[in-house]
Motif scaffolding. Structure first.
Motif, mmCIF file in Angstrom:
data_model
loop_
_atom_site.group_PDB
_atom_site.id
_atom_site.type_symbol
_atom_site.label_atom_id
_atom_site.label_comp_id
_atom_site.label_asym_id
_atom_site.label_seq_id
_atom_site.Cartn_x
_atom_site.Cartn_y
_atom_site.Cartn_z
ATOM 1 N N LEU A 120 9.102 -1.251 -0.570
ATOM 2 C CA LEU A 120 7.676 -0.998 -0.819
ATOM 3 C C LEU A 120 7.466 -0.477 -2.237
ATOM 4 C CD1 LEU A 120 6.694 0.616 2.614
ATOM 5 C CD2 LEU A 120 6.119 -1.687 1.791
ATOM 6 N N TYR A 121 8.392 0.338 -2.702
ATOM 7 C CA TYR A 121 8.317 0.873 -4.066
ATOM 8 C C TYR A 121 8.435 -0.247 -5.098
ATOM 9 C CZ TYR A 121 9.498 3.888 -8.067
ATOM 10 O OH TYR A 121 9.531 4.521 -9.285
ATOM 11 N N VAL A 122 9.358 -1.188 -4.872
ATOM 12 C CA VAL A 122 9.525 -2.328 -5.782
ATOM 13 C C VAL A 122 8.273 -3.208 -5.766
ATOM 14 C CG1 VAL A 122 10.792 -4.496 -6.110
ATOM 15 C CG2 VAL A 122 12.038 -2.358 -5.772
ATOM 16 N N SER A 158 20.083 -16.637 -6.755
ATOM 17 C CA SER A 158 19.088 -16.007 -5.879
ATOM 18 C C SER A 158 18.376 -17.041 -5.000
ATOM 19 C CB SER A 158 18.066 -15.242 -6.727
ATOM 20 O OG SER A 158 17.243 -16.117 -7.473
ATOM 21 N N ILE A 159 18.145 -18.237 -5.522
ATOM 22 C CA ILE A 159 17.489 -19.296 -4.739
ATOM 23 C C ILE A 159 18.406 -19.770 -3.610
ATOM 24 C CG2 ILE A 159 16.605 -21.658 -4.859
ATOM 25 C CD1 ILE A 159 15.835 -20.910 -7.829
ATOM 26 N N MET A 169 11.772 -14.157 -5.097
ATOM 27 C CA MET A 169 10.551 -14.911 -5.360
ATOM 28 C C MET A 169 9.550 -14.138 -6.226
ATOM 29 S SD MET A 169 10.612 -17.995 -4.243
ATOM 30 C CE MET A 169 12.297 -18.006 -4.875
ATOM 31 N N ALA A 170 9.667 -12.812 -6.275
ATOM 32 C CA ALA A 170 8.778 -12.013 -7.127
ATOM 33 C C ALA A 170 8.920 -12.414 -8.591
ATOM 34 C CB ALA A 170 9.085 -10.527 -6.957
ATOM 35 N N VAL A 171 10.119 -12.845 -8.972
ATOM 36 C CA VAL A 171 10.376 -13.277 -10.353
ATOM 37 C C VAL A 171 9.391 -14.376 -10.750
ATOM 38 C CG1 VAL A 171 12.077 -14.336 -11.872
ATOM 39 C CG2 VAL A 171 12.813 -12.698 -10.129
ATOM 40 N N TYR A 172 9.148 -15.305 -9.860
ATOM 41 C CA TYR A 172 8.268 -16.435 -10.162
ATOM 42 C C TYR A 172 6.803 -16.092 -9.910
ATOM 43 C CZ TYR A 172 12.699 -18.926 -10.018
ATOM 44 O OH TYR A 172 13.990 -19.332 -10.253
ATOM 45 N N PHE A 173 6.535 -15.464 -8.779
ATOM 46 C CA PHE A 173 5.158 -15.223 -8.367
ATOM 47 C C PHE A 173 4.432 -14.320 -9.358
ATOM 48 C CE2 PHE A 173 1.996 -12.950 -5.693
ATOM 49 C CZ PHE A 173 1.236 -14.040 -5.310
ATOM 50 N N PHE A 174 5.038 -13.190 -9.703
ATOM 51 C CA PHE A 174 4.377 -12.269 -10.624
ATOM 52 C C PHE A 174 4.418 -12.787 -12.057
ATOM 53 C CE2 PHE A 174 5.242 -9.578 -6.955
ATOM 54 C CZ PHE A 174 4.018 -8.950 -6.799
ATOM 55 N N SER A 175 5.410 -13.593 -12.368
ATOM 56 C CA SER A 175 5.456 -14.220 -13.685
ATOM 57 C C SER A 175 4.264 -15.155 -13.875
ATOM 58 C CB SER A 175 6.763 -14.996 -13.856
ATOM 59 O OG SER A 175 6.813 -15.640 -15.102
ATOM 60 N N ALA A 211 13.669 -7.797 1.820
ATOM 61 C CA ALA A 211 13.543 -7.252 0.464
ATOM 62 C C ALA A 211 14.195 -8.151 -0.573
ATOM 63 C CB ALA A 211 14.156 -5.851 0.413
ATOM 64 N N ILE A 212 15.414 -8.626 -0.303
ATOM 65 C CA ILE A 212 16.112 -9.414 -1.325
ATOM 66 C C ILE A 212 15.471 -10.790 -1.500
ATOM 67 C CG2 ILE A 212 17.869 -10.446 0.178
ATOM 68 C CD1 ILE A 212 19.895 -9.927 -2.101
ATOM 69 N N LEU A 213 14.963 -11.377 -0.407
ATOM 70 C CA LEU A 213 14.293 -12.670 -0.531
ATOM 71 C C LEU A 213 12.971 -12.529 -1.282
ATOM 72 C CD1 LEU A 213 14.952 -14.207 3.000
ATOM 73 C CD2 LEU A 213 16.117 -14.750 0.868
ATOM 74 N N CYS A 214 12.226 -11.482 -0.998
ATOM 75 C CA CYS A 214 10.972 -11.247 -1.716
ATOM 76 C C CYS A 214 11.239 -10.940 -3.186
ATOM 77 C CB CYS A 214 10.197 -10.106 -1.063
ATOM 78 S SG CYS A 214 9.485 -10.526 0.552
ATOM 79 N N GLN A 215 12.323 -10.211 -3.450
ATOM 80 C CA GLN A 215 12.684 -9.929 -4.837
ATOM 81 C C GLN A 215 12.980 -11.217 -5.599
ATOM 82 O OE1 GLN A 215 13.480 -6.596 -6.858
ATOM 83 N NE2 GLN A 215 12.685 -8.377 -7.913
#
Length: 634
Positions: free
Chosen positions: A441-443, A284-285, A180-186, A174-178
């Motif tokens: 999953l909610y995030v 985070s990286i 990377m979500a910053v960049y991917f969804f951006s 969860a924390i690793l996906c979070q």
């Protein structure tokens, strides 16, 4: 839930495995950023957080979402605010040091949610990411390395089986996906042509004088450079997260992508005043640092540090033993020995004669009192440089040591109460991992629903409109309550193509024209020099003052007006006080090279400190030639 032996399962888990040393590093960094944030806010804490400031509780509560809550809403008095800020500082310090680490993370999270809900107008993406990193750390074993929790394992207990450094769990995924979500969804939200295919986004970002630095000004007009960099940033944000989790060429690819993202954030730091965001992003990286890297660093720099160093303590002094253990842990002196002085007759004599601990080094030299402290620091691979300033203390250092030694009974009682021996931190249990799965999953759903157009071919054709996913009705309350709502729209769908500044002219009771915003300067609608520093001061004020003129925040303008009246009229005798003022927003539209920048002025607010006499400021400005009619109505 540690890493299994080598095999297919291990290879698939590797991309989502966190090394406990990476977790420890990020824990220290997040704690430091929390403290840094509190220090930055400290200069204006009464302005932002008390009822006497620009955001009184009644104004914020009137506009606050139903599910938002804040401990700061209990009272608007500065003493209550100071108490909460102090508690937040202590929790952040405990997190840094790894003292009851997960509890410290929970308390820090509660305090940060409270702070964010109290001052929504000054928040930006870095604040959001900081809170989310802290949120997921509550589900992870953040105190198993480089911590007080780990250092104070009772030496009298049988040695426990060591916890492997490589850690895999639902929360690690969860924390690793979070991160990377910053960049991917951006990348998906950066849908403007300025990003792709035009490649002008960085050009426009660098021309935001309310954000840019002096370095940005050196190359902001170089389209030949900013255009390929724009395309590089967009593709990195889109593809980089996928490559970060690749099980193929995993180590070299992981390190290459980490370097790419970290250099991207360093670029933000050098060119734009964007607050905490790059610092939290870099932290985070660093979560992705593989075990292989830590093993190499340990073998190259840390493994032999402290070899030959022996710390002798008074056997009957538990406080003395704990201090030695803590020094060995936090100075990374893995090979240093801690021995009761009474086991060595010669050392025991020195201890009794000097009433001091004794340190011997690899060269056979013996050190006591403050010189012993200097010798220990000199052997540290990270803090060796501190031995020099410690030496500058000279006799003061020995006096400090003697004072601690004279009061070691009191210190011992304090340590027994607050720093007791234990059996070490425990790993998060199954219930925590189930909760992390549900919230993870909610995030994911939260992030997916932020994309307005997924452009999924056949679905678009069938529906006749861009395909999008909506949050089910009634599901939004949870994300607001625990503040895990997120939308990574930094410079999306495109960067702002204009920036601006406020001009606040007013009239005193005796008819004098006053520059309310900057009393020491004459009134001018011209662009200020060094817009960020001279006009806004810091990124919190910039965020607040650039949002204030927007229609969605018009409800906050009266409170700002009342605050300005109080500020300008405090201690001013009647007759000379500020009576009325207007707030204007001057906007500069950014053009491509060779085109003139376009300026426009709009009146966004009129405020009266006492009785309403209508707009008597604007005619004076026009008469003096400071303003040309007409001006847009606010």
């Amino acid at each position: 839930m540690s890493m299994p032996p080598n095999g297919i399962s291990s290879a698939l888990r590797w991309p989502f495995t966190v090394d406990l040393r990476s977790l420890a590093l990020v824990r220290v960094l997040i704690g430091a950023i929390l403290l840094f944030d509190l220090v930055i806010r400290g200069a204006d804490f009464s302005t932002w957080l008390t009822d006497a400031g620009v955001l009184p509780r009644a104004v914020v509560l009137e506009r606050m979402d139903t599910y938002r809550w804040s401990l700061y809403n209990i009272s608007g008095h500065w003493l209550w605010v100071l108490a909460l800020q102090s508690l937040a500082g202590l929790a952040a310090l405990a997190l840094m040091l790894g003292y009851r680490a997960r509890m410290a993370a929970v308390i820090s999270l509660v305090m940060l949610i409270s702070l964010h809900n109290r001052v929504p107008l000054v928040l930006q993406g870095g604040d959001n990411l900081l809170l989310l990193m802290l949120f997921w750390m509550c589900f992870l074993p953040i105190g198993h390395r480089y911590s007080i929790d780990q250092a104070l394992i009772d030496p009298r207990l049988p040695a426990a089986k060591p916890v492997p450094s490589a850690y895999w769990s639902v929360a690690s995924v969860a924390i690793l996906c979070q991160a990377m979500a910053v960049y991917f969804f951006s990348a998906f939200l950066k849908s403007g042509d300025e990003w792709y295919p035009d490649g002008t986004a960085i050009y426009y970002a660098l021309h935001l004088d309310e954000l840019n630095t002096w370095i940005a000004n050196l190359w902001k007009n170089e389209l030949w450079l900013s255009r390929p960099l724009t395309l590089y940033v967009w593709w990195l944000e889109l593809i980089g997260p996928l490559l970060m989790f690749s099980p193929i060429f995993r180590l070299p690819l992981r390190l290459a992508v980490m370097i790419a993202f970290i250099t991207l954030e360093i670029g933000f730091i050098l060119n734009l005043h964007v607050g905490l965001f790059p610092l939290v992003s870099i932290a985070s990286i660093l979560l992705f640092t593989p075990s292989e890297v830590w093993d190499w660093v340990n073998q190259r720099f840390f493994d032999r540090r402290g070899k030959g160093l022996t710390l002798y303590y008074d056997q009957g002094c538990e406080f003395c033993l704990k201090m030695c253990v803590l020094l060995r842990t936090f100075l990374l002196l893995k090979r240093a020995e801690i021995v009761p002085a009474q086991r060595d007759a010669e050392i025991s004599v020195i201890l009794d004669r000097e009433f001091s601990w004794v340190v011997t080094d690899g060269a056979g030299e013996t050190h006591i009192k403050w010189r012993a402290m200097m010798a220990v620091f000199a052997h540290s691979p990270l803090f060796f440089w501190m031995a020099i300033p410690l030496g500058w203390m000279g006799g003061l250092g020995n006096d400090l040591y003697d004072w601690v030694a004279d009061n070691r009974g009191a210190f011992g009682r304090w340590f027994a109460r607050w720093l007791p021996w234990g059996d070490g931190p425990s790993l998060p249990g199954r219930l925590m991992q189930v909760l992390a799965l549900v919230l993870g999953l909610y995030v994911l759903l939260i992030n997916v629903t932020t994309i307005p157009d997924w452009r999924l071919g056949f679905l678009n054709e069938r529906e006749g409109r861009p395909f999008s996913i909506k949050m089910p009705q009634g599901w939004s309350g949870l994300k607001f309550a625990i503040r895990i709502d997120q939308r990574w729209n930094m410079f999306a769908p495109h960067p702002k193509t204009s920036d601006g500044w406020l001009v606040i002219p007013g009239l005193s009771e005796d008819g004098r024209l006053i520059n309310v915003f900057q009393p020491e300067s004459p009134i001018t609608f011209s662009k200020p020099e060094d817009l960020f520093h001279s006009h806004y001061g810091n990124y919190r004020w910039r965020k607040y003052l650039t949002r204030l003129p927007l229609k969605r925040y018009v409800g906050y303008l009266p409170a700002y007006g009342r605050w300005l009246c109080r500020q300008r009229n405090s201690g001013v005798e009647e007759g000379s006080r500020l009576a009325t003022f207007n707030i204007y927003r001057v906007t500069e539209k950014t053009r491509l090279p060779g085109e003139l920048m376009a300026l426009s002025t709009e009146k966004v607010w009129r405020h009266n400190c006492y009785e309403d006499k209508g707009d008597i400021v604007e005619p004076v400005l026009i008469k003096k030639g400071l303003l040309s009619p007409p001006v847009g109505a606010g």
